[in-house]
Design a protein around this motif. Structure first.
Motif, PDB file in Angstrom:
ATOM      1  N   MET A   1      -7.555 -55.115  46.769  1.00  9.25           N
ATOM      2  CA  MET A   1      -8.630 -55.604  45.935  1.00  9.25           C
ATOM      3  C   MET A   1      -9.891 -55.852  46.756  1.00  9.25           C
ATOM      4  N   LEU A   2      -9.717 -56.490  47.908  1.00 12.94           N
ATOM      5  CA  LEU A   2     -10.890 -56.796  48.728  1.00 12.94           C
ATOM      6  C   LEU A   2     -11.569 -55.522  49.218  1.00 12.94           C
ATOM      7  N   ARG A   3     -10.796 -54.503  49.530  1.00 12.34           N
ATOM      8  CA  ARG A   3     -11.399 -53.237  49.968  1.00 12.34           C
ATOM      9  C   ARG A   3     -12.172 -52.566  48.831  1.00 12.34           C
ATOM     10  N   ALA A   4     -11.698 -52.681  47.604  1.00 11.64           N
ATOM     11  CA  ALA A   4     -12.422 -52.139  46.453  1.00 11.64           C
ATOM     12  C   ALA A   4     -13.745 -52.886  46.270  1.00 11.64           C
ATOM     13  N   VAL A   5     -13.722 -54.202  46.455  1.00 10.98           N
ATOM     14  CA  VAL A   5     -14.961 -54.989  46.371  1.00 10.98           C
ATOM     15  C   VAL A   5     -15.917 -54.540  47.474  1.00 10.98           C
ATOM     16  N   ALA A   6     -15.411 -54.380  48.688  1.00 11.12           N
ATOM     17  CA  ALA A   6     -16.249 -53.963  49.823  1.00 11.12           C
ATOM     18  C   ALA A   6     -16.865 -52.589  49.580  1.00 11.12           C
ATOM     19  N   ALA A   7     -16.142 -51.723  48.883  1.00 13.20           N
ATOM     20  CA  ALA A   7     -16.630 -50.373  48.606  1.00 13.20           C
ATOM     21  C   ALA A   7     -17.596 -50.328  47.424  1.00 13.20           C
ATOM     22  N   GLY A   8     -17.840 -51.479  46.788  1.00  7.71           N
ATOM     23  CA  GLY A   8     -18.771 -51.522  45.656  1.00  7.71           C
ATOM     24  C   GLY A   8     -18.167 -51.019  44.353  1.00  7.71           C
ATOM     25  N   ARG A   9     -16.834 -51.011  44.257  1.00  2.00           N
ATOM     26  CA  ARG A   9     -16.155 -50.489  43.075  1.00  2.00           C
ATOM     27  C   ARG A   9     -15.728 -51.576  42.104  1.00  2.00           C
ATOM     28  N   ALA A  10     -16.076 -52.832  42.372  1.00  2.00           N
ATOM     29  CA  ALA A  10     -15.551 -53.936  41.558  1.00  2.00           C
ATOM     30  C   ALA A  10     -16.657 -54.698  40.839  1.00  2.00           C
ATOM     31  N   MET A  11     -16.309 -55.132  39.652  1.00  2.52           N
ATOM     32  CA  MET A  11     -17.159 -56.008  38.849  1.00  2.52           C
ATOM     33  C   MET A  11     -16.305 -57.226  38.525  1.00  2.52           C
ATOM     34  N   MET A  12     -16.960 -58.349  38.255  1.00  6.73           N
ATOM     35  CA  MET A  12     -16.201 -59.530  37.857  1.00  6.73           C
ATOM     36  C   MET A  12     -16.984 -60.355  36.859  1.00  6.73           C
ATOM     37  N   SER A  13     -16.236 -61.101  36.070  1.00  7.01           N
ATOM     38  CA  SER A  13     -16.868 -62.004  35.118  1.00  7.01           C
ATOM     39  C   SER A  13     -17.259 -63.281  35.853  1.00  7.01           C
ATOM     40  N   HIS A  14     -18.276 -63.926  35.374  1.00  9.71           N
ATOM     41  CA  HIS A  14     -18.760 -65.166  35.985  1.00  9.71           C
ATOM     42  C   HIS A  14     -18.254 -66.309  35.118  1.00  9.71           C
ATOM     43  N   SER A  15     -17.046 -66.789  35.432  1.00 12.34           N
ATOM     44  CA  SER A  15     -16.439 -67.863  34.647  1.00 12.34           C
ATOM     45  C   SER A  15     -15.549 -68.706  35.553  1.00 12.34           C
ATOM     46  N   CYS A  16     -14.976 -69.754  34.995  1.00 10.62           N
ATOM     47  CA  CYS A  16     -14.111 -70.614  35.810  1.00 10.62           C
ATOM     48  C   CYS A  16     -12.839 -69.883  36.234  1.00 10.62           C
ATOM     49  N   GLU A  17     -12.386 -68.905  35.476  1.00 12.82           N
ATOM     50  CA  GLU A  17     -11.266 -68.034  35.842  1.00 12.82           C
ATOM     51  C   GLU A  17     -11.788 -66.598  35.803  1.00 12.82           C
ATOM     52  N   PRO A  18     -12.470 -66.174  36.870  1.00  8.95           N
ATOM     53  CA  PRO A  18     -13.137 -64.874  36.849  1.00  8.95           C
ATOM     54  C   PRO A  18     -12.162 -63.697  36.787  1.00  8.95           C
ATOM     55  N   ASP A  19     -12.447 -62.756  35.893  1.00  7.83           N
ATOM     56  CA  ASP A  19     -11.650 -61.540  35.785  1.00  7.83           C
ATOM     57  C   ASP A  19     -12.270 -60.470  36.667  1.00  7.83           C
ATOM     58  N   LEU A  20     -11.432 -59.638  37.267  1.00  8.27           N
ATOM     59  CA  LEU A  20     -11.875 -58.592  38.171  1.00  8.27           C
ATOM     60  C   LEU A  20     -11.607 -57.239  37.535  1.00  8.27           C
ATOM     61  N   PHE A  21     -12.578 -56.341  37.644  1.00  8.43           N
ATOM     62  CA  PHE A  21     -12.482 -54.986  37.119  1.00  8.43           C
ATOM     63  C   PHE A  21     -12.751 -54.032  38.282  1.00  8.43           C
ATOM     64  N   ILE A  22     -11.866 -53.060  38.465  1.00  8.13           N
ATOM     65  CA  ILE A  22     -12.048 -52.077  39.527  1.00  8.13           C
ATOM     66  C   ILE A  22     -12.191 -50.714  38.871  1.00  8.13           C
ATOM     67  N   ASP A  23     -13.275 -50.036  39.202  1.00  7.38           N
ATOM     68  CA  ASP A  23     -13.593 -48.745  38.577  1.00  7.38           C
ATOM     69  C   ASP A  23     -13.625 -48.858  37.060  1.00  7.38           C
ATOM     70  N   GLY A  24     -14.068 -50.004  36.552  1.00  6.76           N
ATOM     71  CA  GLY A  24     -14.214 -50.212  35.118  1.00  6.76           C
ATOM     72  C   GLY A  24     -12.942 -50.612  34.391  1.00  6.76           C
ATOM     73  N   VAL A  25     -11.829 -50.705  35.116  1.00 10.68           N
ATOM     74  CA  VAL A  25     -10.541 -51.030  34.507  1.00 10.68           C
ATOM     75  C   VAL A  25     -10.154 -52.450  34.908  1.00 10.68           C
ATOM     76  N   PRO A  26      -9.656 -53.263  33.964  1.00 16.52           N
ATOM     77  CA  PRO A  26      -9.210 -54.607  34.345  1.00 16.52           C
ATOM     78  C   PRO A  26      -8.144 -54.535  35.434  1.00 16.52           C
ATOM     79  N   CYS A  27      -8.291 -55.352  36.438  1.00 14.80           N
ATOM     80  CA  CYS A  27      -7.340 -55.403  37.541  1.00 14.80           C
ATOM     81  C   CYS A  27      -5.976 -55.801  37.003  1.00 14.80           C
ATOM     82  N   CYS A  28      -4.918 -55.171  37.517  1.00 15.43           N
ATOM     83  CA  CYS A  28      -3.576 -55.421  36.983  1.00 15.43           C
ATOM     84  C   CYS A  28      -3.008 -56.773  37.414  1.00 15.43           C
TER      85      CYS A  28
END
Length: 70
Positions: A1-28
């Motif tokens: 997951m951290l490598r995907a974030v480093a590569a600029g492939r991740a998005m996340m929601s800005h909330s108290c329990e942030p959700d992570l999306f990699i390549d547009g897909v919700p992280c499993c």
């Protein structure tokens, strides 16, 4: 997951329990994504519903290989 974030492939929601999306897909493993965010390894780049995820200094250190002492 951290490598995907480093590569600029991740998005996340800005909330108290942030959700992570990699390549547009919700992280499993959202529990791990929450843990990484709460532990300070990644964060949203700015406020918003779904924004780029960025590594913190701790996150960068976690994926940087240790340098062996000479």
């Amino acid at each position: 997951m951290l490598r995907a974030v480093a590569a600029g492939r991740a998005m996340m929601s800005h909330s108290c329990e942030p959700d992570l999306f990699i390549d547009g897909v919700p992280c499993c493993d959202q529990m791990l994504a929450h843990s990484l965010a709460h532990a300070g390894y990644l964060r949203p780049a700015r406020p918003g519903d779904r924004v780029p995820a960025v590594l913190t200094d701790s996150g960068r250190a976690a994926i940087t290989p240790a340098v062996a002492a000479a």
